[in-house]
Structures are given as structure tokens and as C-alpha cells.
Design an enzyme around this catalytic site. Structure first.
Site, PDB file in Angstrom:
ATOM      1  N   ASP A  76      -3.873  10.846 -10.445  1.00  0.00           N
ATOM      2  CA  ASP A  76      -3.717  12.049  -9.623  1.00  0.00           C
ATOM      3  C   ASP A  76      -4.364  13.274 -10.285  1.00  0.00           C
ATOM      4  O   ASP A  76      -5.041  13.152 -11.309  1.00  0.00           O
ATOM      5  CB  ASP A  76      -2.218  12.260  -9.353  1.00  0.00           C
ATOM      6  CG  ASP A  76      -1.949  12.788  -7.956  1.00  0.00           C
ATOM      7  OD1 ASP A  76      -2.780  13.559  -7.456  1.00  0.00           O
ATOM      8  OD2 ASP A  76      -0.893  12.438  -7.386  1.00  0.00           O
ATOM      9  N   ASP A 117      -2.645  15.174   0.940  1.00  0.00           N
ATOM     10  CA  ASP A 117      -1.627  14.175   1.306  1.00  0.00           C
ATOM     11  C   ASP A 117      -1.395  14.068   2.804  1.00  0.00           C
ATOM     12  O   ASP A 117      -1.425  15.073   3.524  1.00  0.00           O
ATOM     13  CB  ASP A 117      -0.278  14.561   0.684  1.00  0.00           C
ATOM     14  CG  ASP A 117      -0.265  14.401  -0.822  1.00  0.00           C
ATOM     15  OD1 ASP A 117      -1.340  14.247  -1.419  1.00  0.00           O
ATOM     16  OD2 ASP A 117       0.840  14.438  -1.390  1.00  0.00           O
TER      17      ASP A 117
END
Ligand SMILES: *[C@@H]1O[C@H](CO)[C@@H](O)[C@H](O)[C@H]1NC(C)=O
Ligand SMILES: *[C@@H]1O[C@H](CO)[C@@H](O)[C@H](O)[C@H]1NC(C)=O
Ligand SMILES: *[C@@H]1O[C@H](CO)[C@@H](O)[C@H](O)[C@H]1NC(C)=O
Ligand SMILES: *[C@@H]1O[C@H](CO)[C@@H](O)[C@H](O)[C@H]1NC(C)=O
Ligand SMILES: *[C@@H]1O[C@H](CO)[C@@H](O)[C@H](O)[C@H]1NC(C)=O
Ligand SMILES: *[C@@H]1O[C@H](CO)[C@@H](O)[C@H](O)[C@H]1NC(C)=O
Ligand SMILES: *[C@@H]1O[C@H](CO)[C@@H](O)[C@H](O)[C@H]1NC(C)=O
Ligand SMILES: *[C@@H]1O[C@H](CO)[C@@H](O)[C@H](O)[C@H]1NC(C)=O
Ligand SMILES: *[C@@H]1O[C@H](CO)[C@@H](O)[C@H](O)[C@H]1NC(C)=O
Ligand SMILES: *[C@@H]1O[C@H](CO)[C@@H](O)[C@H](O)[C@H]1NC(C)=O
Ligand SMILES: *[C@@H]1O[C@H](CO)[C@@H](O)[C@H](O)[C@H]1NC(C)=O
Length: 658
Positions: free
Chosen positions: A155, A222
Site C-alpha cells: 500500500d 478505494d
């Protein structure tokens, strides 16, 4: 050692094909990876019993044997500090048996062990703080290999040194690329082949560099548990579909199927599109834990074998957006499958059940011997030109077409009805209303004497007679068709016709430089972009227009609008933010037709040429109201003040198929 083969890279050409760029090829992810991840349901609060019970459920529910095998524990698993030797460790309260034991548990179930780390100093979800892998890549990769890890999702939180490592910075002054390259190198140095999932939210257009470093890259921010995230994600995917291929998959983010946020038709849309765009398929629902088990309808969606087979098809080619009918609220995607099959998806953006029609020519086909309607569970035979089916609000007609013929080709065995000496071809597709189509008639055999064929067109009502010299079996003539899928051609011919081939007109291009601007709208030159003219019109606010006079013929015309949009909208992705842009087109003062265009940018929004605002794409739309002679066309953004974004897309030019 895992091997890394780099294929040749084309240096410097901004338009080089994705397949010629270097990519990581270590034998993994020949088809998109499938699995399960804690995040969408449990957020950054995973624990051992959650992971184990869901892993067991993957096996028990039959999902593992369908390919869902990577089980990843997302944020929340580690702690603020490293061990004395500097290595990473797990939170012992949450994972009392520990990570290596978790890996063994998964492997014993026949599953794969996925871990999660971050290319910054802390994981997303901190605080409570959890340490990231930045500057510890080699040691962390060694740790993962020693735990027998199979995949790493990596990430991008707390990663921007220049701004003192904030949780997120969507506009860093340097690319995330080197940080991901460091971890990619560290993984490659291990005695274990580890799938590498790049998750930096689409910053700096990773499609151009991620395939060299990993097996997938997140295309955008997201997914959020709201229906509008589907439209936003698909708009983001549009310019990236050509980058998908074996070992390199655009990741549309984890699935919400089974989390109770979407209706069943919405879940079908979500799953269908993620599958045919070749996104990794990562289940994000609670399959089974102390409190929850997945409902049967959602489980059936995740287990739909045809849809999974489209995702896992050996060709590995993504579907692309073929047509969007903005005003009508639906759109069509399609792509090739192995075995000469085609998959197509028609999305109903309106929240109402209705009949919708797929025009086969919009996906390059004219006929299909067999059409399987996956979610309806039905099969139809001998589909000519158009296929109509009922679809629930926000649902998708997902079709597999077999034994097809290409568009514009009409074999008489499929398309005719004969009465006496007249042969009637039905379901002739008109993309645009025009007298400038060419019709090539192929006869079954060349006549021995001169002969004539009379052609009558309906509804354009044109009668033409063509003379065929002896010993010729092919003749071409002009043809007039209307913009509709069911024109009829009637032939009077003494020699049987074997097929027709119809060539639509190519149209005439009108660059933005031919348009006059009003209000804030302005001509802007683009150094080496905005093709084909190198110029575009920007700042199209609701009170601003671009207009021109175009000589044409009457009827409803198909237009291809060349536009630019690189409004990546990372920040606004958390709410109702949108990455689309509107434009309106009207002809001769008729009601403006709105088009809502997806992204077109294929370069970095931070450092790329024109910041991605030089990359042109085309959007097809039928606009009525044309008359013979001069027509006034107005491009604007009527009603734009009521949208998310008052600025329209930038306008590069329009091709009028006349
Ligand atoms: C694990 O998470 C579940 C669901 O949130 C919770 O019910 C359970 O108590 C947790 N177990 C531990 C050991 O934290
Ligand atoms: C482990 O997780 C628990 C539950 O979130 C938390 O209370 C605890 O502080 C964590 N332990 C460490 C060492 O961070
Ligand atoms: C990548 O690793 C090298 C050393 O291995 C280091 O010098 C460099 O700073 C790292 N780059 C980033 C962006 O972390
Ligand atoms: C790498 O793995 C193989 C097979 O698992 C093993 O035989 C070999 O000793 C390992 N090498 C190193 C350096 O760990
Ligand atoms: C769609 O329609 C259904 C049924 O009418 C309704 O329950 C649902 O809230 C609607 N969804 C949206 C996003 O408006
Ligand atoms: C076609 O049939 C009609 C009568 O049905 C006849 O009048 C006409 O001459 C025929 N045309 C040709 C080309 O054979
Ligand atoms: C078709 O054209 C013919 C000849 O031009 C005309 O007589 C006839 O009325 C037209 N029919 C229609 C339906 O427009
Ligand atoms: C149709 O044929 C004519 C004459 O051969 C040619 O000039 C024209 O370009 C063709 N149009 C199309 C759309 O192929
Ligand atoms: C029409 O466009 C096609 C495809 O772009 C091209 O191959 C063909 O030569 C064009 N025809 C004419 C008449 O311009
Ligand atoms: C057009 O609208 C913008 C804001 O939407 C405003 O700033 C500008 O002054 C307006 N221009 C004209 C010519 O009305
Ligand atoms: C486009 O227009 C529609 C209808 O007015 C609106 O709902 C939508 O928000 C607009 N899109 C953008 C990006 O502004």
C-alpha cells in the site's frame, strides 16, 4: 531465484503499445489472481479466528476449487515496533498462534498465504501505529519468504517524505514508483516466487510502470460501499483496458459482493464488469465468522462459473467500453474470449426494470448463432443484429456470443426471406442516416449474360437498379440507410444473392479549430497531444459554447466526439465525487444531447505530457435534427451547473458520419 525477464522496451515514444513495455514475468498471475481479503468487511481489525474461519469457508463453500485461493490479512495485523533484530512481527493479541502458523493453516487447506504491507513508514489504518516497510524492504521480503508467504499487497500510506509522511498525499512531488521498485527487487531476491500487488491508488498512472514491477496495480482510489463507486471505477478503467494481459492486471479493487451494500442486480453488475475487465477477483465479504455468514444469492454470484471463466480466460484480453448512451442510461462493454467467442455486458444505469437492446454491430458483430444470457439463465439461437432482454434496475445483461459473423456482413442464409423473385434482407443496421453507404452484392454464381438487380430500401425508400456484366459475381453500389437496426433491403434479381457487405460512410472530421468559442471557452494548443489536430477547446462552463457550421444531409447522424478528460478525482472518491465530465451537443437549436465521458488520460496526472490532458479519446452518439445544407452545431455543457463538475470535458473535434 525467481527469474525476471524483461522484454524489449520502446524508449521515448509516448504512444508505444503496452505489450512492448517491460513486464515482470516470473510465471505468476497468467490469469487474474483470485482470493479473499479482510479489509472490505473487517476494515483494519482482522484477527486470527476471522481469517481462519473465512479460509475454512472458502474451502467448504466450494470457492477455493473455483480459484479463490489467495487469503490476505489486510491492515491491522502488525504493531508499531519491530523486533530487536529489526524484523516485522504480528500483533500477538490478535494472532496468538502467529503468522507462520497462519500460513501453515492456509497451506494445509490448499490455500495461499497473502500478507499486506505498506511502502511508507506506517500502515494505512494507523493510528494505532503499525510499522511500514519503507527502508526495510529487503529484510521484510526475507521475513515474508521465511514465513512461506505467497503474495504481498503493498500500500501507499505515510509514504511521502517530502511532506513529512502524511497518511495520504495524492499529489506527491515524486513518483511512488521507486518505492515499489525497491520492494519488487527485494521480493525477486528471495528464494520464493511471491505475487506482488501494487496498491498506490492509481497515482502517477501506474499502468505505464507497474507491469515491470508487479502482477497487478490498483487503478484508482478505494471502492466505497456506495453504488456510485461502480460508475467511478469503470470510468477510471476505460483508458487502462489495453494494459491488461497475462501477468499484468489492472486492479479495480476488492469486491463488495456479499457485504449487503448492493442489491442483487447491482452485485451482478459489479461482479460481471470486474470479471470481464480482468480485475483480480478478491472477495471482501464475511463468508463465515461468529456473527455472519454470506447469503445464498451473493454466494451464487461469486460462484457463477461462466463469469469466473471469462475472468480466467486464457486470452487475457480485457473488455473495452464500446458505447455509452448517456441520456438513455445504459452502456455496452465487450471483449474477445478464447474459442472465437465474445463476452458483452450491457449495464442498466437506471434504477428501473426495463427491456434493453444490444446492437451487435456496436461490439463488431452482425450475427451470433448462440447467445447465452448468463444472469437470466437463458440461451437464444440465431440472433441477427439486435438482442433484447429484460434487465432489473442497476442490473447487467451479461452475454456470451458464439459462432459469430463480423459486422457489416450479411450472408443470405441468415438474413433473407424470399418471396417469388424478390429477396428481402432484414435487420440491416444503420449506424447513421446517410445516402453514402456502399453496398457490395455477392452473387451465388456469375451470370453468363448481362443481368440487372433492382434494390429497394426501407424506410429510406430508395430504388436503385444495377447492371451486372457477364462473368462477374460482385458489384458495388451506393446505399441509403437510416440510423436504426432494422432497415430492409428488397432485391429483384434473377441470380441468387449469396451475401451483402455494407460499408458505412467514414464521415468528415471537424477539428475544434473550426469552431468559434463563447464565454469562458477557449482554444488551447497542445504541444504533442490532442490528436489529430494538436488543439482543443477548454473551460466549457454551462454558459460557454463552441459552435460551427457544418454542411451535411438530413436525418439523425452518428457523431464521434473527440474529447480529453483526466479528472482523476482521487480526493473526491470518498464521496459523490466523479471522474466523468459532461458535454452537450445540439444541432439547429434542437434539444441538446448530453454525453458523460469517462477518463481519456493515459499518462501521469502529475508528471506526464500535458498531465494526461493531451490524451484524446472518442465518444459515439447519435444526434438528430440535421437538415440538407448548412447546420449549426453547438458543443457546450448545458445544465452543467447541476452536476458535480461545472466544467465540461475538453473538446478536440467531431467526426460527422454523413
Ligand atoms: C475477532 O473478530 C471478531 C469479529 O470482529 C470478534 O467477534 C472476535 O472477538 C475477535 N477475536 C479476537 C481474538 O479479537
Ligand atoms: C494489538 O491489537 C489490539 C486490538 O486492536 C490492540 O489493543 C493492541 O494495542 C495491539 N497491540 C500492539 C502491541 O499494538
Ligand atoms: C531504494 O533503495 C535504495 C537502496 O537499496 C535507496 O538508496 C533508495 O533511497 C530507495 N528508494 C526509495 C524511494 O525509497
Ligand atoms: C531454496 O529453496 C529450495 C527448495 O525449496 C532449497 O532446496 C534451497 O536450499 C533454498 N536455497 C536457499 C538459499 O535457501
Ligand atoms: C433502487 O430501487 C430500489 C427499489 O425500488 C430501492 O430500494 C433502492 O434504494 C434504489 N437504489 C438507489 C441507489 O436509489
Ligand atoms: C419478378 O416477378 C414479378 C411478378 O411476381 C414480375 O413482374 C417481374 O418481371 C419479375 N422480375 C424479374 C427480374 O424476374
Ligand atoms: C417512395 O418513393 C416513391 C417514389 O419516389 C413514392 O411514390 C412513394 O410515395 C414513397 N413511399 C414512401 C413510403 O415514402
Ligand atoms: C464508396 O465507393 C466509392 C466509389 O468506389 C468510393 O469513392 C467511396 O469512398 C466509398 N465509400 C465508402 C464509405 O467506402
Ligand atoms: C475509411 O476508413 C477506413 C478505416 O479507417 C479506411 O481503411 C478507409 O480507407 C477509409 N475509406 C475512405 C474512402 O476514406
Ligand atoms: C460563466 O460562469 C462562470 C461561473 O460558472 C462565471 O465565472 C463567468 O463570469 C460566467 N461568464 C459569463 C460570460 O457569463
Ligand atoms: C452530468 O450531468 C448529469 C445530469 O445533469 C449530472 O447528474 C452529473 O452529475 C453530471 N456529471 C458531472 C461530472 O458533472
Amino acid at each position: 531465484m525467481s527469474s525476471i525477464l524483461l522484454s524489449l522496451s520502446l524508449v521515448s515514444s509516448v504512444l508505444s503499445y503496452p505489450s512492448l513495455r517491460p513486464r515482470l514475468d516470473n510465471g505468476l498471475a497468467k490469469t487474474p489472481h483470485m482470493g479473499w481479503n479482510t479489509y472490505n468487511h473487517y476494515s483494519c481489525s482482522p484477527n486470527e479466528s476471522i481469517v481462519r474461519s473465512n479460509a475454512q469457508a472458502l474451502v467448504d463453500l466450494g470457492l477455493a476449487e473455483l480459484g479463490y485461493r489467495y487469503v490476505t490479512t489486510d491492515c491491522g495485523w502488525t504493531i508499531a515496533d519491530r523486533l530487536d533484530d529489526g524484523s516485522l512481527t504480528w500483533n500477538e493479541t490478535l494472532f496468538p498462534e502467529g503468522f507462520p502458523a497462519l500460513g501453515r493453516y492456509l497451506h494445509d487447506l490448499g490455500l495461499l498465504f497473502g500478507v499486506y504491507q505498506d511502502s511508507g513508514i506506517k500502515l494505512c489504518g494507523s493510528p494505532p501505529d503499525q510499522v511500514g516497510s519503507l527502508f526495510h524492504e529487503e529484510q521484510d521480503a526475507r521475513t515474508f519468504a521465511s514465513w512461506e508467504v505467497d503474495s504481498l499487497k503493498y500500500d501507499n500510506c505515510y509514504s511521502d517524505a517530502a511532506t513529512d509522511y502524511p497518511n495520504v498525499n495524492y499529489e506527491p512531488s515524486t513518483s511512488p514508483q521507486p518505492r515499489f521498485a525497491n520492494m519488487s527487487r527485494a521480493l525477486a531476491a528471495q528464494n520464493r516466487t511471491i505475487l506482488f500487488q501494487i496498491c498506490e491508488w492509481g497515482i502517477d498512472f501506474p499502468a505505464l510502470w507497474a507491469p515491470e514491477l508487479g502482477h497487478s496495480w490498483r487503478i484508482g482510489n478505494d471502492i466505497i460501499p456506495e453504488w456510485q463507486a461502480i460508475f467511478r471505477t469503470l470510468n477510471q478503467a476505460v483508458p487502462q483496458t489495453s494494459f491488461a494481459g497475462p501477468g499484468q492486471w489492472p486492479d479495480l479493487d476488492m469486491l463488495e459482493v456479499g457485504n449487503g451494500v448492493f442489491s442483487i442486480p447491482e452485485e451482478q453488475t459489479h461482479f460481471s464488469l470486474w470479471a470481464i475487465l480482468k480485475s483480480p477477483l478478491t472477495i471482501g465479504a464475511a463468508l463465515n465468522d461468529d456473527a455472519t455468514s454470506i447469503n445464498a444469492d451473493s454466494l451464487a454470484i461469486l460462484k457463477q462459473k461462466d463469469v469466473i471463466s471469462y475472468n480466467q480466460d486464457v486470452l487475457g484480453v480485457s473488455a473495452t467500453l464500446r458505447r455509452r448512451w448517456t441520456e438513455e442510461g445504459y452502456e455496452v462493454w465487450s471483449g474477445p474470449l478464447s474459442g472465437d467467442r465474445t463476452v458483452a455486458a450491457l449495464i442498466n444505469w437506471r434504477n428501473e426494470t426495463r427491456d434493453l437492446t444490444l446492437h451487435l454491430p456496436d461490439i463488431g458483430l452482425q450475427h451470433a448463432s448462440t447467445v447465452k444470457n448468463i444472469w437470466a439463465g437463458s440461451t437464444a439461437q440465431n440472433i441477427r443484429t439486435a438482442y433484447t432482454a429484460r434487465v432489473a434496475g442497476h442490473g447487467t445483461i451479461l452475454l456470451e456470443l458464439q459462432d459469430t459473423t463480423p459486422s457489416n456482413y450479411y450472408p443470405s442464409t441468415i438474413f433473407t426471406k424470399s418471396t417469388g423473385n424478390a429477396t428481402m434482407f432484414q435487420s440491416i443496421y444503420g449506424q447513421t442516416t446517410s445516402p453514402n453507404y456502399n453496398l457490395t452484392i455477392t452473387l451465388s454464381k456469375p451470370p453468363t449474360t448481362p443481368t440487372t438487380i433492382t434494390i429497394h430500401t426501407h424506410p429510406t425508400n430508395q430504388t436503385t437498379t444495377v447492371h451486372i456484366p457477364p462473368n462477374t459475381n460482385e458489384i458495388t453500389t451506393h446505399l441509403s440507410l437510416q440510423a436504426q437496426p432494422s432497415n430492409i433491403l428488397t432485391f429483384i434479381s434473377s441470380t441468387p444473392i449469396s451475401s451483402l457487405t455494407i460499408t458505412p460512410p467514414n464521415g468528415t472530421y471537424h477539428p475544434s479549430t473550426d469552431f468559434t468559442v463563447t464565454g469562458t471557452a477557449d482554444h488551447t494548443a497542445c504541444k504533442e497531444g490532442c490528436l489529430p489536430v494538436g488543439s482543443k477547446i477548454t473551460n466549457i462552463l454551462p454558459n460557454s459554447t463552441a459552435y460551427a457550421t457544418i454542411h451535411s444531409s438530413r436525418g439523425a447522424k452518428y457523431l464521434e466526439i473527440d474529447y480529453v478528460n483526466n479528472d482523476v478525482a482521487f480526493d473526491s472518491a470518498w464521496g459523490w465525487g466523479s471522474n466523468s465530465r459532461n458535454l452537450t451537443v445540439s444541432v439547429n437549436g434542437e434539444t441538446p444531447v448530453r454525453v458523460e465521458v469517462p477518463l481519456s488520460g493515459q499518462h501521469s496526472e502529475l508528471f506526464g505530457p500535458g498531465l494526461g490532458w493531451w490524451d484524446t479519446a472518442s465518444f459515439g452518439v447519435v444526434v438528430d435534427g440535421w437538415k440538407d445544407g448548412d447546420n449549426e452545431i453547438v458543443v457546450g455543457n448545458v445544465g452543467g451547473e447541476y452536476g458535480f463538475q461545472a466544467f465540461g470535458a475538453d473538446f478536440v473535434g467531431v467526426r460527422v458520419f454523413e
